[in-house]
Design a protein around this motif. Structure first.
Motif, short mmCIF file in Angstrom:
data_model
loop_
_atom_site.label_atom_id
_atom_site.label_comp_id
_atom_site.label_asym_id
_atom_site.label_seq_id
_atom_site.Cartn_x
_atom_site.Cartn_y
_atom_site.Cartn_z
N ALA A 82 -20.53 -29.14 21.45
CA ALA A 82 -20.38 -30.27 22.37
C ALA A 82 -21.69 -30.62 23.06
O ALA A 82 -21.97 -31.79 23.31
CB ALA A 82 -19.31 -29.95 23.41
N LEU A 83 -22.50 -29.62 23.36
CA LEU A 83 -23.77 -29.87 24.05
C LEU A 83 -24.97 -29.85 23.10
O LEU A 83 -26.11 -29.88 23.54
CB LEU A 83 -23.98 -28.85 25.17
CG LEU A 83 -23.33 -29.24 26.51
CD1 LEU A 83 -21.81 -29.14 26.44
CD2 LEU A 83 -23.86 -28.40 27.65
N HIS A 84 -24.68 -29.75 21.80
CA HIS A 84 -25.74 -29.75 20.78
C HIS A 84 -26.74 -28.62 20.98
O HIS A 84 -27.94 -28.79 20.76
CB HIS A 84 -26.49 -31.09 20.78
CG HIS A 84 -25.61 -32.29 20.60
ND1 HIS A 84 -24.94 -32.54 19.42
CD2 HIS A 84 -25.27 -33.29 21.46
CE1 HIS A 84 -24.23 -33.65 19.54
NE2 HIS A 84 -24.40 -34.11 20.77
N LEU A 85 -26.26 -27.48 21.44
CA LEU A 85 -27.15 -26.34 21.63
C LEU A 85 -27.56 -25.77 20.27
O LEU A 85 -26.81 -25.84 19.30
CB LEU A 85 -26.46 -25.26 22.47
CG LEU A 85 -26.07 -25.67 23.88
CD1 LEU A 85 -25.41 -24.52 24.62
CD2 LEU A 85 -27.29 -26.16 24.66
N PRO A 86 -28.77 -25.20 20.18
CA PRO A 86 -29.29 -24.77 18.88
C PRO A 86 -28.70 -23.48 18.35
O PRO A 86 -28.80 -23.20 17.15
CB PRO A 86 -30.79 -24.62 19.15
CG PRO A 86 -30.88 -24.31 20.61
CD PRO A 86 -29.77 -25.09 21.25
N VAL A 87 -28.11 -22.64 19.21
CA VAL A 87 -27.60 -21.35 18.75
C VAL A 87 -26.27 -21.03 19.41
O VAL A 87 -25.98 -21.49 20.51
CB VAL A 87 -28.59 -20.20 19.04
CG1 VAL A 87 -29.87 -20.34 18.23
CG2 VAL A 87 -28.91 -20.12 20.53
N ASP A 88 -25.47 -20.24 18.71
CA ASP A 88 -24.20 -19.75 19.24
C ASP A 88 -24.42 -18.32 19.73
O ASP A 88 -24.77 -17.44 18.93
CB ASP A 88 -23.14 -19.78 18.15
CG ASP A 88 -21.76 -19.39 18.67
OD1 ASP A 88 -21.67 -18.73 19.72
OD2 ASP A 88 -20.76 -19.73 18.01
N PRO A 89 -24.26 -18.06 21.02
CA PRO A 89 -24.52 -16.71 21.56
C PRO A 89 -23.76 -15.61 20.84
O PRO A 89 -24.26 -14.50 20.67
CB PRO A 89 -24.08 -16.82 23.02
CG PRO A 89 -24.21 -18.26 23.34
CD PRO A 89 -23.87 -19.00 22.08
N SER A 90 -22.52 -15.91 20.40
CA SER A 90 -21.71 -14.88 19.75
C SER A 90 -22.34 -14.41 18.44
O SER A 90 -22.08 -13.30 17.98
CB SER A 90 -20.30 -15.40 19.49
OG SER A 90 -20.31 -16.47 18.56
N LYS A 91 -23.19 -15.24 17.85
CA LYS A 91 -23.87 -14.86 16.60
C LYS A 91 -25.25 -14.26 16.86
O LYS A 91 -25.73 -13.44 16.09
CB LYS A 91 -23.98 -16.08 15.68
CG LYS A 91 -22.64 -16.62 15.20
CD LYS A 91 -22.83 -17.84 14.32
CE LYS A 91 -21.51 -18.29 13.72
NZ LYS A 91 -20.53 -18.69 14.72
N VAL A 92 -25.89 -14.70 17.94
CA VAL A 92 -27.27 -14.27 18.22
C VAL A 92 -27.33 -12.95 18.97
O VAL A 92 -28.18 -12.10 18.67
CB VAL A 92 -28.01 -15.37 19.01
CG1 VAL A 92 -29.38 -14.85 19.48
CG2 VAL A 92 -28.18 -16.61 18.16
N ILE A 93 -26.43 -12.76 19.93
CA ILE A 93 -26.49 -11.56 20.78
C ILE A 93 -26.46 -10.27 19.97
O ILE A 93 -27.25 -9.35 20.24
CB ILE A 93 -25.38 -11.59 21.83
CG1 ILE A 93 -25.69 -12.67 22.88
CG2 ILE A 93 -25.23 -10.23 22.52
CD1 ILE A 93 -24.59 -12.90 23.90
N PRO A 94 -25.58 -10.13 18.96
CA PRO A 94 -25.60 -8.89 18.18
C PRO A 94 -26.95 -8.63 17.51
O PRO A 94 -27.39 -7.48 17.40
CB PRO A 94 -24.51 -9.12 17.13
CG PRO A 94 -23.58 -10.08 17.77
CD PRO A 94 -24.46 -11.01 18.56
N LEU A 95 -27.64 -9.69 17.10
CA LEU A 95 -28.96 -9.53 16.46
C LEU A 95 -30.00 -9.05 17.47
O LEU A 95 -30.86 -8.23 17.15
CB LEU A 95 -29.40 -10.86 15.84
CG LEU A 95 -28.50 -11.44 14.75
CD1 LEU A 95 -29.04 -12.78 14.27
CD2 LEU A 95 -28.36 -10.46 13.59
N VAL A 96 -29.90 -9.57 18.69
CA VAL A 96 -30.84 -9.16 19.74
C VAL A 96 -30.61 -7.70 20.13
O VAL A 96 -31.56 -6.95 20.41
CB VAL A 96 -30.69 -10.08 20.98
CG1 VAL A 96 -31.50 -9.54 22.15
CG2 VAL A 96 -31.13 -11.49 20.64
N LEU A 97 -29.35 -7.27 20.14
CA LEU A 97 -29.02 -5.91 20.56
C LEU A 97 -29.29 -4.87 19.48
O LEU A 97 -29.41 -3.68 19.79
CB LEU A 97 -27.55 -5.84 20.99
CG LEU A 97 -27.17 -6.68 22.22
CD1 LEU A 97 -25.69 -6.53 22.50
CD2 LEU A 97 -28.00 -6.30 23.43
#
Length: 210
Positions: A82-97
């Motif tokens: 809806a806000l055209h954000l570039p990333v979905d936190p649910s997909k990125v956070i596991p990669l960061v951790l």
């Protein structure tokens, strides 16, 4: 537009019995996904991130909640769309951790700086930052999303107090603001790897296990 007369808990309201819609595309609708995004944008603007629900968005769009889950999986996913954000936190956070704990500061700094280096990814973020400077509703909506979908999840994943995660985020947010919104030199033009080397130890101090 078809509206359900049921509440989020599934109880019928106003004495009207609404026929339960089957998951799937509505007859005659050429862009159901797009209509859901428009409905979500309206609901998020009115209610904020915390109070918006998948069922409420589905009612606004005139579709079954299962269809919203089909397209976007989670509330975070539809917020991103809806806000055209570039990333979905649910997909990125596991990669960061993932990976060694002693390198988490470097991973966070490199990810944020690399992502925002892409003009297409950076544009909606910068637009939101500018809107937040003058619009209290946008501020509240972004704050709720950042807190629930990102900061709290990372803090739990790293087993650190939320204040540490917020301090790390503030550090990176400030750099992005200086680099791309205010365009302060030399931060605006310095090489990403040089910035990573400068910022990683500070982010690590906030996020690492002491």
């Amino acid at each position: 537009m078809i509206r359900s007369e049921t509440g989020d808990d599934g109880a019928e309201g106003g004495g009207v019995t609404a026929e339960r819609r089957r998951p799937g595309r509505r007859p005659g609708s050429a862009d159901t996904r797009g209509e859901i995004v428009v409905a979500a944008r309206k609901i998020f603007a009115e209610k904020g991130f915390d109070k918006a629900t998948i069922r409420g968005i589905a009612r606004e769009a005139g579709v079954d909640p299962a269809l919203v889950h089909h397209y976007f999986d989670t509330k975070e996913g539809i917020f991103v769309a809806a806000l055209h954000l570039p990333v979905d936190p649910s997909k990125v956070i596991p990669l960061v951790l993932e990976g060694p704990r002693e390198e988490v500061g470097e991973r966070v700094a490199r990810f944020i700086l690399t992502m925002t280096a892409d003009p297409m990814a950076r544009e909606p973020i910068v637009a939101l930052v500018r809107s937040a400077m003058t619009n209290e509703r946008v501020v509240a909506m972004i704050r709720e999303f950042m807190t629930r979908a990102i900061l709290e999840r990372v803090a739990v994943g790293l087993d650190i107090p939320p204040l540490r995660m917020e301090a790390a985020f503030a550090q990176m947010f400030g750099v992005v603001l200086l680099r791309y919104v205010l365009q302060v030199e030399p931060v605006a033009s310095v090489d990403i790897e040089e910035l990573v080397g400068l910022l990683a130890p500070t982010i690590q101090r906030y996020l690492g296990a002491d």
